[in-house]
Write a protein that holds these residues in place. Structure first.
Motif, short mmCIF file in Angstrom:
data_model
loop_
_atom_site.label_atom_id
_atom_site.label_comp_id
_atom_site.label_asym_id
_atom_site.label_seq_id
_atom_site.Cartn_x
_atom_site.Cartn_y
_atom_site.Cartn_z
N LEU A 19 0.82 -1.21 0.00
CA LEU A 19 0.00 0.00 0.00
C LEU A 19 0.85 1.26 0.00
O LEU A 19 0.43 2.30 -0.53
N ARG A 20 2.04 1.20 0.59
CA ARG A 20 2.90 2.39 0.61
C ARG A 20 3.31 2.83 -0.79
O ARG A 20 3.70 3.98 -1.00
N LYS A 21 3.21 1.93 -1.76
CA LYS A 21 3.59 2.25 -3.13
C LYS A 21 2.45 2.90 -3.91
O LYS A 21 2.65 3.32 -5.05
N ARG A 22 1.26 2.96 -3.33
CA ARG A 22 0.06 3.40 -4.05
C ARG A 22 -0.39 4.78 -3.60
O ARG A 22 -0.22 5.16 -2.45
N ASP A 23 -1.00 5.50 -4.53
CA ASP A 23 -1.56 6.82 -4.23
C ASP A 23 -3.03 6.80 -4.62
O ASP A 23 -3.37 6.61 -5.78
N PHE A 24 -3.91 6.99 -3.63
CA PHE A 24 -5.34 7.00 -3.86
C PHE A 24 -5.90 8.39 -3.55
O PHE A 24 -6.03 8.76 -2.38
N HIS A 25 -6.16 9.17 -4.60
CA HIS A 25 -6.65 10.54 -4.41
C HIS A 25 -5.74 11.34 -3.50
O HIS A 25 -6.17 12.08 -2.62
N GLY A 26 -4.43 11.19 -3.69
CA GLY A 26 -3.47 11.95 -2.92
C GLY A 26 -3.19 11.40 -1.53
O GLY A 26 -2.48 12.03 -0.74
N LEU A 27 -3.71 10.22 -1.21
CA LEU A 27 -3.51 9.62 0.11
C LEU A 27 -2.91 8.23 -0.05
O LEU A 27 -3.13 7.57 -1.06
N THR A 28 -2.15 7.80 0.93
CA THR A 28 -1.72 6.41 1.01
C THR A 28 -2.50 5.75 2.14
O THR A 28 -2.92 6.41 3.10
N TYR A 29 -2.69 4.45 2.01
CA TYR A 29 -3.50 3.71 2.98
C TYR A 29 -2.60 2.84 3.86
O TYR A 29 -1.51 2.43 3.45
N ARG A 30 -3.09 2.57 5.06
CA ARG A 30 -2.34 1.72 5.99
C ARG A 30 -3.31 0.97 6.90
O ARG A 30 -4.23 1.56 7.45
N PHE A 31 -3.08 -0.34 7.04
CA PHE A 31 -3.85 -1.12 8.01
C PHE A 31 -3.15 -1.06 9.37
O PHE A 31 -1.93 -1.16 9.45
N SER A 32 -3.93 -0.87 10.41
CA SER A 32 -3.37 -0.87 11.77
C SER A 32 -4.25 -1.76 12.64
O SER A 32 -5.38 -2.08 12.29
N VAL A 132 -12.99 3.47 -2.89
CA VAL A 132 -11.61 2.97 -2.85
C VAL A 132 -11.30 2.18 -1.59
O VAL A 132 -10.78 1.06 -1.67
N PRO A 133 -11.57 2.71 -0.38
CA PRO A 133 -11.20 1.93 0.82
C PRO A 133 -11.90 0.59 0.91
O PRO A 133 -11.33 -0.37 1.45
N PHE A 134 -13.11 0.48 0.37
CA PHE A 134 -13.80 -0.81 0.39
C PHE A 134 -13.11 -1.80 -0.54
O PHE A 134 -12.94 -2.98 -0.19
N TYR A 135 -12.70 -1.36 -1.72
CA TYR A 135 -12.00 -2.26 -2.63
C TYR A 135 -10.66 -2.69 -2.05
O TYR A 135 -10.25 -3.85 -2.18
N VAL A 136 -9.95 -1.76 -1.40
CA VAL A 136 -8.68 -2.09 -0.77
C VAL A 136 -8.90 -3.09 0.36
O VAL A 136 -8.17 -4.07 0.50
N SER A 137 -9.94 -2.86 1.16
CA SER A 137 -10.23 -3.77 2.28
C SER A 137 -10.62 -5.16 1.78
O SER A 137 -10.17 -6.18 2.33
N ILE A 138 -11.45 -5.21 0.73
CA ILE A 138 -11.86 -6.49 0.17
C ILE A 138 -10.65 -7.24 -0.38
O ILE A 138 -10.46 -8.44 -0.14
N GLY A 139 -9.80 -6.54 -1.12
CA GLY A 139 -8.61 -7.17 -1.67
C GLY A 139 -7.70 -7.69 -0.57
O GLY A 139 -7.17 -8.81 -0.66
N ALA A 140 -7.50 -6.90 0.48
CA ALA A 140 -6.65 -7.32 1.59
C ALA A 140 -7.23 -8.54 2.30
O ALA A 140 -6.50 -9.47 2.66
N ALA A 141 -8.54 -8.54 2.50
CA ALA A 141 -9.19 -9.67 3.18
C ALA A 141 -9.06 -10.94 2.35
O ALA A 141 -8.78 -12.03 2.90
N LEU A 142 -9.26 -10.84 1.04
CA LEU A 142 -9.13 -12.01 0.18
C LEU A 142 -7.70 -12.54 0.18
O LEU A 142 -7.46 -13.74 0.24
#
Length: 268
Positions: A19-32, A132-142
Motif C-alpha cells: 500500500l505504501r507504493k500506491r496513491d489513492f486521491h493523494g492519500l496512502t492507505y495503511r492497516f493498523s 476505494v477503501p472498500f475495494y482495498v479492504s476487500i482485496g486485503a481480506a481475500l
C-alpha cells in the motif's frame, strides 16, 4: 497463540508494504491494529508466556500466587480457569486470534500523518473516495484468506470477482487498486458494461466480450499485451489529467514560439 499474533503482524506488514507504493486521491492507505478492549488481559498473558523463563501453572500454585501476579495476568488466569472448569463453555472467543484485535484502515497524507480512517470516510466521502477503501479492504481480506502465511503467492487460485466494478472511480485510481490486487497475489475478474471498455483495456490482460443478437450469442476473447496497455494509457485523457494537458500546452507553446523566432525546427 503468540505465533498467530506474529502471523497477523506479518500479513499487515506485507499488505502495508504494497500500500505504501500506491496513491489513492493523494492519500496512502495503511492497516493498523489495536488491542480489543475485552482481550487486553489475555494479550498481556500471551505476550508474557513467550518468555522462556515464564512459568505459571493453570491451577495449584497459580491460585496461591494470585496475589503476587500483576492485575492483567491475574484476570487472564481467572478467565482461563473459569473456561477450563465449565464443560459447556464456548472457547471460540479465546481460540480465534483475530478477535484479540480491532483492525482499522487509515488514510495518510504525503507527510505520513493520518488524515482520516475508514469509519470517518464512510460519513464524509462520496463517489470514488468512498469506493476505494472498500475495494482495498476487500482485496486485503481475500489475500489474507488465500495466503495466510504470505508465502508462495503463486501457489493457488485466488480470484477477486467484482460486478459493475469501479463505477465511480477515475482511471488512475482504478489502476492503483488493480496493481495492489496483483501485488498481493490476487487475480481480478471484472464484469462491466461495454461503455467501460476504454477504461479496462489499459489494465486487464484478457477481455472477453459477450454479445447477444436475438437468440445468438457471440463471444470474442482478446489478449492485451504490455505494449498495447502502454499505448492505451498514453491515449487516455482521463489518465493525462489537468496537469498533463497543461504541460503539453506549455510545451507546444514554447515549440511554436521558438519556431516563430527563427529557431530551427527540431523535426526538420
Amino acid at each position: 497463540m503468540r505465533g498467530a499474533f506474529d502471523a497477523i503482524e506479518g500479513v499487515l506488514e506485507d499488505l502495508n508494504r504494497q500500500l505504501r507504493k500506491r496513491d489513492f486521491h493523494g492519500l496512502t492507505y495503511r492497516f493498523s491494529k489495536r488491542d480489543a478492549a475485552g482481550y487486553r488481559d489475555m494479550i498481556t498473558l500471551i505476550n508474557r508466556s513467550s518468555d522462556p523463563e515464564f512459568d505459571l501453572p493453570l491451577f495449584e500454585q497459580a491460585s496461591e500466587a494470585g496475589g503476587a501476579l500483576d492485575e492483567a495476568t491475574s484476570n487472564a488466569l481467572k478467565r482461563l480457569q473459569a473456561l477450563a472448569l465449565d464443560p459447556h463453555a464456548d472457547i471460540g472467543d479465546i481460540e480465534d486470534p483475530r478477535r484479540y484485535f480491532e483492525f482499522h484502515l487509515e488514510m495518510l497524507n504525503r507527510k505520513g500523518d493520518v488524515k482520516t480512517d475508514l469509519a470517518r470516510r464512510i460519513g464524509t466521502g462520496s463517489g470514488g473516495q468512498l469506493q476505494v477503501p472498500f475495494y482495498v479492504s476487500i482485496g486485503a481480506a481475500l489475500a489474507a484468506t488465500c495466503y495466510p502465511d504470505r508465502k508462495g503467492l503463486d501457489g493457488g487460485l485466488a480470484m477477486a470477482v467484482f460486478d459493475e466494478a469501479f463505477s465511480k472511480m477515475d482511471a488512475a485510481v482504478v489502476s492503483e487498486v488493480l496493481q495492489f490486487n496483483e501485488s498481493v497475489g490476487l487475480q481480478t475478474i471484472i464484469a462491466a458494461p461495454d461503455k467501460e471498455r476504454s477504461t479496462f483495456e489499459q489494465f486487464m490482460d484478457t477481455i472477453v466480450t459477450i454479445s447477444r443478437m436475438g437468440t445468438a450469442i457471440m463471444i470474442d476473447v482478446q489478449e492485451i499485451k504490455p505494449l498495447a496497455h502502454a499505448e492505451f494509457r498514453k491515449a487516455n485523457p482521463r489518465l493525462i489529467g489537468f496537469d498533463g494537458f497543461r504541460t503539453a500546452a506549455l510545451q507546444e507553446g514554447q515549440a511554436t514560439g521558438d519556431t516563430a523566432n527563427g529557431s530551427p525546427d527540431p523535426a526538420s
